[in-house]
Scaffold this motif. Structure first.
Motif, PDB file in Angstrom:
ATOM      1  N   GLN A 272    -108.643 -64.764 -23.637  1.00  0.00           N
ATOM      2  CA  GLN A 272    -109.205 -64.078 -22.474  1.00  0.00           C
ATOM      3  C   GLN A 272    -108.187 -63.862 -21.361  1.00  0.00           C
ATOM      4  OE1 GLN A 272    -112.339 -66.762 -21.411  1.00  0.00           O
ATOM      5  NE2 GLN A 272    -113.610 -66.213 -23.166  1.00  0.00           N
ATOM      6  N   THR A 273    -107.129 -64.661 -21.340  1.00  0.00           N
ATOM      7  CA  THR A 273    -106.228 -64.706 -20.187  1.00  0.00           C
ATOM      8  C   THR A 273    -104.879 -64.051 -20.434  1.00  0.00           C
ATOM      9  OG1 THR A 273    -107.287 -66.792 -19.554  1.00  0.00           O
ATOM     10  CG2 THR A 273    -105.184 -66.301 -18.501  1.00  0.00           C
ATOM     11  N   ILE A 274    -104.385 -64.078 -21.645  1.00  0.00           N
ATOM     12  CA  ILE A 274    -102.979 -63.769 -21.904  1.00  0.00           C
ATOM     13  C   ILE A 274    -102.608 -62.312 -21.639  1.00  0.00           C
ATOM     14  CG2 ILE A 274    -102.969 -63.217 -24.375  1.00  0.00           C
ATOM     15  CD1 ILE A 274    -100.631 -65.670 -22.495  1.00  0.00           C
ATOM     16  N   GLY A 275    -103.544 -61.388 -21.801  1.00  0.00           N
ATOM     17  CA  GLY A 275    -103.251 -60.000 -21.443  1.00  0.00           C
ATOM     18  C   GLY A 275    -102.738 -59.126 -22.569  1.00  0.00           C
ATOM     19  N   ASP A 276    -102.429 -59.679 -23.713  1.00  0.00           N
ATOM     20  CA  ASP A 276    -101.986 -58.909 -24.872  1.00  0.00           C
ATOM     21  C   ASP A 276    -102.891 -59.282 -26.040  1.00  0.00           C
ATOM     22  OD1 ASP A 276    -100.777 -57.939 -27.215  1.00  0.00           O
ATOM     23  OD2 ASP A 276     -98.754 -58.285 -26.473  1.00  0.00           O
ATOM     24  N   PRO A 277    -103.837 -58.413 -26.395  1.00  0.00           N
ATOM     25  CA  PRO A 277    -104.807 -58.774 -27.439  1.00  0.00           C
ATOM     26  C   PRO A 277    -104.184 -59.007 -28.813  1.00  0.00           C
ATOM     27  CG  PRO A 277    -105.027 -56.458 -26.831  1.00  0.00           C
ATOM     28  CD  PRO A 277    -104.043 -57.063 -25.876  1.00  0.00           C
ATOM     29  N   LYS A 278    -102.962 -58.540 -29.037  1.00  0.00           N
ATOM     30  CA  LYS A 278    -102.304 -58.738 -30.331  1.00  0.00           C
ATOM     31  C   LYS A 278    -101.521 -60.047 -30.390  1.00  0.00           C
ATOM     32  CE  LYS A 278    -101.444 -53.806 -30.801  1.00  0.00           C
ATOM     33  NZ  LYS A 278    -100.355 -52.837 -30.839  1.00  0.00           N
ATOM     34  N   LEU A 279    -101.354 -60.713 -29.254  1.00  0.00           N
ATOM     35  CA  LEU A 279    -100.516 -61.915 -29.188  1.00  0.00           C
ATOM     36  C   LEU A 279    -101.359 -63.175 -29.351  1.00  0.00           C
ATOM     37  CD1 LEU A 279     -97.563 -62.825 -28.639  1.00  0.00           C
ATOM     38  CD2 LEU A 279     -98.222 -63.047 -26.231  1.00  0.00           C
ATOM     39  N   THR A 280    -101.043 -63.965 -30.377  1.00  0.00           N
ATOM     40  CA  THR A 280    -101.729 -65.239 -30.575  1.00  0.00           C
ATOM     41  C   THR A 280    -100.964 -66.348 -29.870  1.00  0.00           C
ATOM     42  OG1 THR A 280    -100.530 -65.855 -32.589  1.00  0.00           O
ATOM     43  CG2 THR A 280    -102.514 -64.456 -32.862  1.00  0.00           C
ATOM     44  N   SER A 281    -101.622 -67.485 -29.728  1.00  0.00           N
ATOM     45  CA  SER A 281    -100.972 -68.610 -29.044  1.00  0.00           C
ATOM     46  C   SER A 281     -99.748 -69.105 -29.820  1.00  0.00           C
ATOM     47  CB  SER A 281    -101.959 -69.750 -28.823  1.00  0.00           C
ATOM     48  OG  SER A 281    -102.407 -70.267 -30.047  1.00  0.00           O
ATOM     49  N   VAL A 282     -99.816 -69.117 -31.142  1.00  0.00           N
ATOM     50  CA  VAL A 282     -98.652 -69.578 -31.908  1.00  0.00           C
ATOM     51  C   VAL A 282     -97.520 -68.561 -31.862  1.00  0.00           C
ATOM     52  CG1 VAL A 282     -99.842 -71.218 -33.413  1.00  0.00           C
ATOM     53  CG2 VAL A 282     -99.677 -68.841 -34.100  1.00  0.00           C
ATOM     54  N   GLN A 283     -97.856 -67.268 -31.814  1.00  0.00           N
ATOM     55  CA  GLN A 283     -96.807 -66.258 -31.653  1.00  0.00           C
ATOM     56  C   GLN A 283     -96.128 -66.425 -30.299  1.00  0.00           C
ATOM     57  OE1 GLN A 283     -98.951 -62.595 -32.221  1.00  0.00           O
ATOM     58  NE2 GLN A 283     -98.696 -62.639 -34.452  1.00  0.00           N
ATOM     59  N   PHE A 284     -96.931 -66.652 -29.254  1.00  0.00           N
ATOM     60  CA  PHE A 284     -96.341 -66.870 -27.933  1.00  0.00           C
ATOM     61  C   PHE A 284     -95.452 -68.109 -27.948  1.00  0.00           C
ATOM     62  CE2 PHE A 284     -96.231 -68.891 -23.792  1.00  0.00           C
ATOM     63  CZ  PHE A 284     -95.611 -67.885 -23.062  1.00  0.00           C
ATOM     64  N   ALA A 285     -95.885 -69.164 -28.626  1.00  0.00           N
ATOM     65  CA  ALA A 285     -95.084 -70.393 -28.703  1.00  0.00           C
ATOM     66  C   ALA A 285     -93.727 -70.109 -29.346  1.00  0.00           C
ATOM     67  CB  ALA A 285     -95.830 -71.468 -29.486  1.00  0.00           C
ATOM     68  N   VAL A 286     -93.723 -69.329 -30.413  1.00  0.00           N
ATOM     69  CA  VAL A 286     -92.462 -68.992 -31.089  1.00  0.00           C
ATOM     70  C   VAL A 286     -91.580 -68.132 -30.188  1.00  0.00           C
ATOM     71  CG1 VAL A 286     -91.438 -67.712 -33.034  1.00  0.00           C
ATOM     72  CG2 VAL A 286     -93.335 -69.294 -33.437  1.00  0.00           C
TER      73      VAL A 286
END
Length: 159
Positions: free
Chosen positions: A43-57
């Motif tokens: 809900q917060t990240i702003g990029d619907p294609k970005l997952t939390s694990v992708q952001f972590a990487v």
């Protein structure tokens, strides 16, 4: 086989199986907290294609610079097979690229593209907000305690 003694013993001491409340167990509570965290991330990240694990990487890649898949996996606590898939999806989105490792030409290095670097830099404030929102119902002392205890649990696995 005579089960009468076993039955009597269970009646006297309680039945572990029926007394067991899964909703009170650490694994269940961690899973629910993580599910809440993931919902807030989405809900917060702003990029619907970005997952939390992708952001972590991506975030680890920015912090580490050109890295092996193995190093990124270690930095993010993601197993090798999963990190390979994440890197492939990020490469498809042109957020990272694979380059030849200068020290060992048989290996590849994962490098953020300019687009990937911008995404991490633009998204990091939202990611920090995700952490704040995940612990929103906790006071400052409880937040410190939760993070301390989670780190302690994580350190126990590497002992």
């Amino acid at each position: 086989m005579d089960y009468s003694n076993t039955s009597t013993a269970l009646q006297e001491s309680g039945n572990a199986a029926t007394d067991y409340d899964v909703s009170a167990q650490v694994g269940h509570l961690l899973r629910k907290a993580y599910q809440r965290h993931l919902a807030i991330f989405g809900q917060t990240i702003g990029d619907p294609k970005l997952t939390s694990v992708q952001f972590a990487v991506l975030s680890a890649s920015l912090r580490l610079g050109p890295s092996s898949m193995s190093d990124l996996g270690k930095a993010t606590a993601i197993d090798a097979a999963t990190v390979r898939g994440i890197i492939e999806r990020l490469r498809t989105r042109e957020l990272i690229e694979l380059t030849t490792n200068l020290d060992d030409r048989r290996k590849s290095a994962v490098v953020l593209t300019d687009q990937g670097r911008r995404l991490v830099e633009d998204t990091t404030p939202a990611a920090q907000r995700v952490s704040d929102l995940t612990m929103n119902d906790l006071n400052d002392v409880e937040r410190v305690a939760v993070l301390f205890l989670l780190r302690k649990l994580c350190a126990a696995e590497s002992s």
